[in-house]
Motif scaffolding. Sequence first.
Motif, mmCIF file in Angstrom:
data_model
loop_
_atom_site.group_PDB
_atom_site.id
_atom_site.type_symbol
_atom_site.label_atom_id
_atom_site.label_comp_id
_atom_site.label_asym_id
_atom_site.label_seq_id
_atom_site.Cartn_x
_atom_site.Cartn_y
_atom_site.Cartn_z
ATOM 1 N N LEU A 190 0.830 -1.200 0.000
ATOM 2 C CA LEU A 190 0.000 0.000 0.000
ATOM 3 C C LEU A 190 0.869 1.257 0.000
ATOM 4 C CD1 LEU A 190 -2.776 -0.872 2.611
ATOM 5 C CD2 LEU A 190 -2.724 -1.337 0.159
ATOM 6 N N SER A 191 0.344 2.321 -0.624
ATOM 7 C CA SER A 191 0.960 3.646 -0.573
ATOM 8 C C SER A 191 -0.128 4.654 -0.241
ATOM 9 C CB SER A 191 1.607 4.008 -1.908
ATOM 10 O OG SER A 191 2.700 3.165 -2.195
ATOM 11 N N VAL A 192 0.221 5.666 0.550
ATOM 12 C CA VAL A 192 -0.724 6.703 0.966
ATOM 13 C C VAL A 192 -0.088 8.057 0.702
ATOM 14 C CG1 VAL A 192 -2.128 7.608 2.851
ATOM 15 C CG2 VAL A 192 -1.580 5.164 2.776
ATOM 16 N N ASP A 193 -0.801 8.930 -0.024
ATOM 17 C CA ASP A 193 -0.237 10.250 -0.295
ATOM 18 C C ASP A 193 -0.558 11.212 0.849
ATOM 19 O OD1 ASP A 193 -2.827 11.232 -0.613
ATOM 20 O OD2 ASP A 193 -2.730 11.284 -2.800
ATOM 21 N N LEU A 194 -0.171 12.472 0.687
ATOM 22 C CA LEU A 194 -0.315 13.439 1.770
ATOM 23 C C LEU A 194 -1.765 13.758 2.080
ATOM 24 C CD1 LEU A 194 2.556 15.956 0.982
ATOM 25 C CD2 LEU A 194 2.614 13.851 2.295
#
Length: 842
Positions: A190-194
């Motif tokens: 998973l990746s989460v942006d600002l």
Amino acid sequence: MKNILNLIALILLTGKMAFAQFPGGPPQGGDGNGRSRSNAQQAPSFEINTPKGNSKISGYVIDSSATLAVEYANISLINKTTKKPVDGTIADDKGKFSMTKVAVGDYKLVISFIGFETKTIDNIKVEKGKDIDLGVIKLATISTMLDGVTVTAEKALIEEKVDRLVYNAEKDMLAKGGDAADVLKKVPMLSVDLDGNVSLRGTTNIKVLINNKPSTIVASSIADALKMIPADLIKTVEVITSPSAKYDAEGSAGIINIITKKSTIEGLTLSIDSGVGLRASNLGLNGSYRSGKLGVTLGGFGRVFYNKASTILDQTTIKNGISQLTNQTSDAKDNGLFGRYNLGFDYEISKKQSLNASIAFGTRNLERNQDYITKSFTNSVLSSTGYRNVDSKDLSNSIDINVDYIHTFKPQQEWSISTQYSQNNLTNNFDANILNGASELLSRQKNLNGNTNREITVQTDYTTPIKQNQIFEVGVKSITRQVDSDYQYLFAGSTGGYSTDATNPSGYLNYKQYISSGYVSYTYSTANKYTFKVGTRYEYTTIDATTNKSSIAIPSYGNLVPSINISKSLGNATLKLAYNNRIQRPGLQQLNPNYNASNSQNISIGNPSLKPEVTNNVELSLSKNINRSYLNLSLFGRQTNNSIVRLSTPSDTLPGAIITTYQNIGKQQTFGGNLFGSTSITPKWTINGGVDLYYSYLNGQTLDANGAYVMTSNSGVTFSGRLSSQLQLPNGWGLQAFGGYRGNQVQLQGSQIGTGMYSLGVKKDINNKKGSIGLAAENFFGGMTMTSTLNSAQFSQKSVNNIYNQNIKLTFSYKIGNMKFVEQKKSKSVKNDDVKAGESNN
């Protein structure tokens, strides 16, 4: 679920294992195939020709990681002189066991059960007429594969089950005081942006469930939903990259299931979780009561957020041969209140029937004050300087009501009915003051936008075993969804009241969606440890959409969604191959036709005519346990047709402005892999980390310099990674560190440059682990920066967003109450997995 899996595994055990465990033959009350009676009071000891006495040995077996009873554990009493078993029994469903008529002598006791490490209690000396109470005996958990069924009970930070990867967030000491987005940043793949937007293997087309249930807050925006869920409330995060036919067909990349902490205790308890930080503070209270067949939980978590940010926007547009350059800077102050509150009941109607009901409230109130300075250049000559002060309100409140019934006929055979009503009310308003210089008011503008999203769901499922190595599942489901949006623009001079803005007329969207679906699924496990899970799901969708301008003709459509999952156990390794077909329906923010011009140079508008996108996925993965280490390697590929993408074009009426909307104009292909590893350097020091590497290719229509649609493409390689370490120190102290990097994200018209994040924390347990106090810091070297670029034949744009979220927080938690651990009740729930979530506007 762990207890059920253990019982299923015990049922599947062969007679050979039973005789190996008990050389004198199977225990009375068993059938020679590893099956045991459910009542240990009727499970007598072995019939072995050994001396009898009048002493008694008793005890209580529990899971060391979960403090739950280990049902039906095998107990063997070994004579230390002859080294042969002389007696034995099986623990009951409370973990209790006893052996009577034990003769005088020296013994050792061996306790074993599938999924747990065998434990030996040595130096048991039985004296004439004296009983021995061993008290509570804790078994350490392990993971093992049995005939294609993974029995997983280990509370490591990362676990892999047959169809999903599980991140045990409750072991993350840094999570306290944050929200769900802070937890998901650390989950493999998973990746989460600002802004809190989540991507799985490079795509945001995923479905997020909360306790196996959908919620309208997720349908509106995943980012909004994550900010409503405090990190302290999360127990595990499940990543399902190849969902079976039982799941709704939504989510081209897969499903993320967030499991919150639930009560597994009897009695009355109260817990408090709190934290105070420079950028955010939180407070949570939870109470539970359980007595006999009735359980009640009541609690809530709230989080206040205060932060500041700045942005720099440079964009150039070319319209009718005229070049417009815009340079914009802004400073913002954010204040938010996020929370989630719940009331739940569960009642055991009988030993085979249970009823569950819950009601959950969520709130997300974010207010932003932002000052813009905009300089416009026409053919490189400064033409104007504008000053704009904007107060925006992004408010949301939701309610989810569930009533679920389940009837269990025997292990693995059950029938359930699940119902849900869900509603989310959203307000996206802004007030703008247009200034001459820094203070003189020229005019005012106001946008009022109210939205409501309602869902009613009814589903029924039936599961039954076929022999000992096959499972058949069937179910039907109905979803009725209604989205309503009303919006209007008002305009006023420096004085006087507001009136309708003629350039931006009022409007509305009424959007009704009806989905009927059914599925069948079949699982077959072979003796050589292959497992095949195949199924298909059919969904039929009807849409009725109307705006203030006209009705929108969206034809009804049906989708046949197959899925195939194959796994093979290779000793301490597992090899899996999967294929599935997924669909992704547009979400509320992508449909909403409101013309959002809070930033007059960067405008967004939804498209109510959007159609669903369809994706084909294939995945090959290998996971392996090596001593105290775990390694997982996954290779994947997917292709999405009719892809929903963001499309930006210059405004026809506002010089230099860019308007962004959504269109079904693209095709997207992604190929790559994930590598994740976890190791225990010592029993108290663990390190885990992973890397993601994939190639993306996007193809779709954009506008050329003359305003005509032309085919264009973009491609690139994305690299992301994360590394964390946790160290347990003497006297209840603990340390944890985390660092991660989210790589460049490829878009049809540009890209988003990667960004990093990091945190460090220390915790001290107090009063026999009833409470803890901790100190954590994150992003303490200047906060975080995100840069995005967009390019086409008609414009170019570069946006730099600085979030000064250097946070230091002090956390405190404590639990009080009379606690007695009991078996967790089984429950069913609704899972709506069919809506593409929008992106956060914050």
